[in-house]
Design a protein around this motif. Structure first.
Motif, PDB file in Angstrom:
ATOM      1  N   ARG A 108      24.522  60.487  13.569  1.00 22.39           N
ATOM      2  CA  ARG A 108      23.929  59.542  12.624  1.00 22.39           C
ATOM      3  C   ARG A 108      23.284  58.426  13.453  1.00 22.39           C
ATOM      4  N   VAL A 128      22.547  55.012  13.730  1.00 23.35           N
ATOM      5  CA  VAL A 128      23.024  53.809  13.041  1.00 23.35           C
ATOM      6  C   VAL A 128      23.210  52.669  14.039  1.00 23.35           C
ATOM      7  N   TYR A 136      33.613  48.438   7.357  1.00 26.42           N
ATOM      8  CA  TYR A 136      32.576  48.799   8.327  1.00 26.42           C
ATOM      9  C   TYR A 136      31.233  48.688   7.632  1.00 26.42           C
ATOM     10  N   GLN A 170      21.376  52.423   8.893  1.00 27.54           N
ATOM     11  CA  GLN A 170      21.048  53.786   9.309  1.00 27.54           C
ATOM     12  C   GLN A 170      19.566  54.055   9.082  1.00 27.54           C
ATOM     13  N   HIS A 196      28.557  67.057   7.378  1.00 28.81           N
ATOM     14  CA  HIS A 196      29.938  66.906   7.823  1.00 28.81           C
ATOM     15  C   HIS A 196      30.759  66.289   6.685  1.00 28.81           C
ATOM     16  N   HIS A 247      34.532  63.722   6.110  1.00 28.50           N
ATOM     17  CA  HIS A 247      35.576  62.952   6.788  1.00 28.50           C
ATOM     18  C   HIS A 247      36.441  62.248   5.754  1.00 28.50           C
ATOM     19  N   ARG A 306      26.057  54.168   0.460  1.00 27.68           N
ATOM     20  CA  ARG A 306      24.741  53.854   1.033  1.00 27.68           C
ATOM     21  C   ARG A 306      24.019  52.960   0.045  1.00 27.68           C
ATOM     22  N   HIS A 316      28.577  66.098   3.197  1.00 22.34           N
ATOM     23  CA  HIS A 316      27.335  65.352   2.989  1.00 22.34           C
ATOM     24  C   HIS A 316      26.399  65.471   4.179  1.00 22.34           C
ATOM     25  N   HIS A 376      22.096  64.202   5.264  1.00 17.79           N
ATOM     26  CA  HIS A 376      20.940  63.413   4.856  1.00 17.79           C
ATOM     27  C   HIS A 376      19.677  64.120   5.342  1.00 17.79           C
ATOM     28  N   ASP A 400      24.971  51.360   5.378  1.00 15.92           N
ATOM     29  CA  ASP A 400      26.191  52.155   5.203  1.00 15.92           C
ATOM     30  C   ASP A 400      27.374  51.209   5.048  1.00 15.92           C
ATOM     31  N   LEU A 404      31.581  51.584   4.887  1.00 16.40           N
ATOM     32  CA  LEU A 404      32.709  52.523   4.973  1.00 16.40           C
ATOM     33  C   LEU A 404      34.026  51.767   5.007  1.00 16.40           C
ATOM     34  N   ILE A 437      36.329  52.738   7.030  1.00 19.13           N
ATOM     35  CA  ILE A 437      36.916  53.338   8.236  1.00 19.13           C
ATOM     36  C   ILE A 437      37.914  52.426   8.943  1.00 19.13           C
TER      37      ILE A 437
HETATM   38  C1  1HN Z   1      29.062  58.606   8.783  1.00 18.49           C
HETATM   39  O1  1HN Z   1      29.499  59.855   8.609  1.00 18.49           O
HETATM   40  C2  1HN Z   1      27.830  58.230   8.243  1.00 18.49           C
HETATM   41  O2  1HN Z   1      27.497  60.250   7.054  1.00 18.49           O
HETATM   42  C3  1HN Z   1      27.388  56.938   8.431  1.00 18.49           C
HETATM   43  O3  1HN Z   1      25.834  58.909   7.226  1.00 18.49           O
HETATM   44  C4  1HN Z   1      28.122  56.031   9.138  1.00 18.49           C
HETATM   45  C5  1HN Z   1      30.094  55.477  10.424  1.00 18.49           C
HETATM   46  C6  1HN Z   1      31.289  55.814  10.953  1.00 18.49           C
HETATM   47  C7  1HN Z   1      31.777  57.091  10.801  1.00 18.49           C
HETATM   48  C8  1HN Z   1      31.071  58.034  10.083  1.00 18.49           C
HETATM   49  C9  1HN Z   1      27.015  59.202   7.451  1.00 18.49           C
HETATM   50  C10 1HN Z   1      29.341  56.395   9.708  1.00 18.49           C
HETATM   51  C11 1HN Z   1      29.834  57.687   9.512  1.00 18.49           C
END
Ligand code: 1HN
Length: 352
Positions: free
Chosen positions: A74, A76, A95, A99, A110, A112, A118, A151, A153, A165, A167, A169
């Protein structure tokens, strides 16, 4: 309550000697630190801050020449709180990052355990696909990526697209259960048609007899600005303004009226032209993105001037107030749902 909580006991020679001896067993006296552990009011390491979009945009665009989405996973730029550098966080629990995706690019599929949102800042016709269902982006749109959904993009348009973004996290990392998985294919197989989530779940109707696969997260994952903007404009005309917020609405999970995702609350606020809000604070932290309008927000002692596309952060328990020069539409996200669920949420309207 006074006494021990406010003052540290004197460190006599005998005590210092004793601390040295128990240190060998990896033990420490609580009474030396309890006043810090139990502050009377929320304490945060984070600092109020604003990222001016016009200032950071050239650096963000430059990243497109330096690294591909394929190599970066990504592309970012993380918005790091100035007093928490290197921790990839904007507050203790949240977080945020900007992006960038260029026309024709793909950011591979991926999933998680952390949840993401967004908020579209600039450009048009990029998309996020959730389980293969695309949501096409326009500025001011909100798109959700709940925990553990596939997901990716992509970008079918002509101009760079940037989004904020958000998150959870840092809080997931704090608790431990961060895990992630790449999809075997770069792009998930095509799923439902574009807009299916909004048609099926976004019109105050639910499919008869349907059991939702996931009750914690909103089955709607695309909240277009065209709709939220209209709602807020209409409400500002038809109801009294809230002295502390102007008009502030929470995006909800239509299946249960709760937050869009269990860890991240999402909001859109209209501060009408010339309106100034009274001071407000909460135990939750807030990250704002300016969708439209110009004005300023005073956070603690400092005043931050903002305009469209700027991002700013209000850390926990900081008194803050907004003032708009023209109709200002402010998106925000927050860790408030976690505070609500766990019984920690407190707020204060006005000065104490
Ligand atoms: C992530 O998977 C995305 O999917 C964006 O666009 C920011 C920041 C930390 C960990 C995973 C995405 C992220 C992220």
């Amino acid at each position: 309550m006074s006494r021990g909580l406010d003052t540290k006991p004197e460190t006599t020679n005998a005590r210092a000697d004793y601390y040295g001896r128990i240190d060998e067993y990896n033990m420490a006296p609580l009474w030396e630190v309890i006043h810090k552990l139990l502050a009377r009011e929320p304490v945060t390491e984070a600092t109020p801050y604003l990222w001016n979009y016009d200032s950071v945009r050239p650096s963000l665009m430059e990243s497109a020449d330096l690294i591909s989405t394929e190599e970066a996973e990504r592309r970012v730029l993380v918005l790091e709180n100035p007093t928490m550098r290197g921790k990839s966080c904007i507050t203790e629990a949240l977080y945020a990052g900007l992006q960038l995706i260029m026309p024709g690019e793909i950011a591979a599929t991926h999933r998680h355990s952390p949840a993401a949102l967004r908020f579209i800042v600039e450009g048009s016709r990029a998309y996020t696909a959730i389980d293969g269902e695309k949501a096409y982006m326009e500025p001011g749109d909100l798109i959700l990526t709940p925990s553990w959904v596939w997901h990716d993009h992509g970008h079918d348009g002509e101009v760079p697209v940037v989004w904020l973004d958000g998150l959870d996290i840092p809080m997931v990392r704090f608790m431990g259960p961060v895990f992630a998985e790449p999809h075997p294919e770069e792009t998930h197989a095509e799923g439902n048609p574009v807009g299916a989530n909004m048609v099926r779940y976004g019109a105050n109707m639910l499919p008869y007899g349907a059991r939702l696969r996931d009750e914690k997260n909103s089955p709607v994952f695309h909240y277009p600005f065209a709709r939220s903007r209209e709602v807020l404009s209409d409400l500002a005309k038809s109801q009294d303004l809230d002295p502390y917020h102007g008009v502030k609405m929470e995006f909800v999970n239509p299946a249960n009226g709760g937050p869009t995702m269990p860890t991240l609350g999402t909001y859109m606020q209209l501060v009408p032209e010339g309106f100034a809000t009274e001071t407000y604070r909460s135990t939750a932290a807030w990250v704002y993105s300016v969708a439209e309008g110009t004005g300023r927000t005073t956070i603690g002692e400092e005043t931050f001037e903002w305009g469209p596309r700027d991002t700013f952060v209000v850390p926990a328990w900081y008194p803050h107030s907004h003032e708009a020069d023209d109709d200002a539409f402010l998106f925000s996200f927050s860790d408030k749902p976690v505070h609500d669920t766990l019984g920690w949420f407190r707020e204060q309207r006005g000065n104490a």
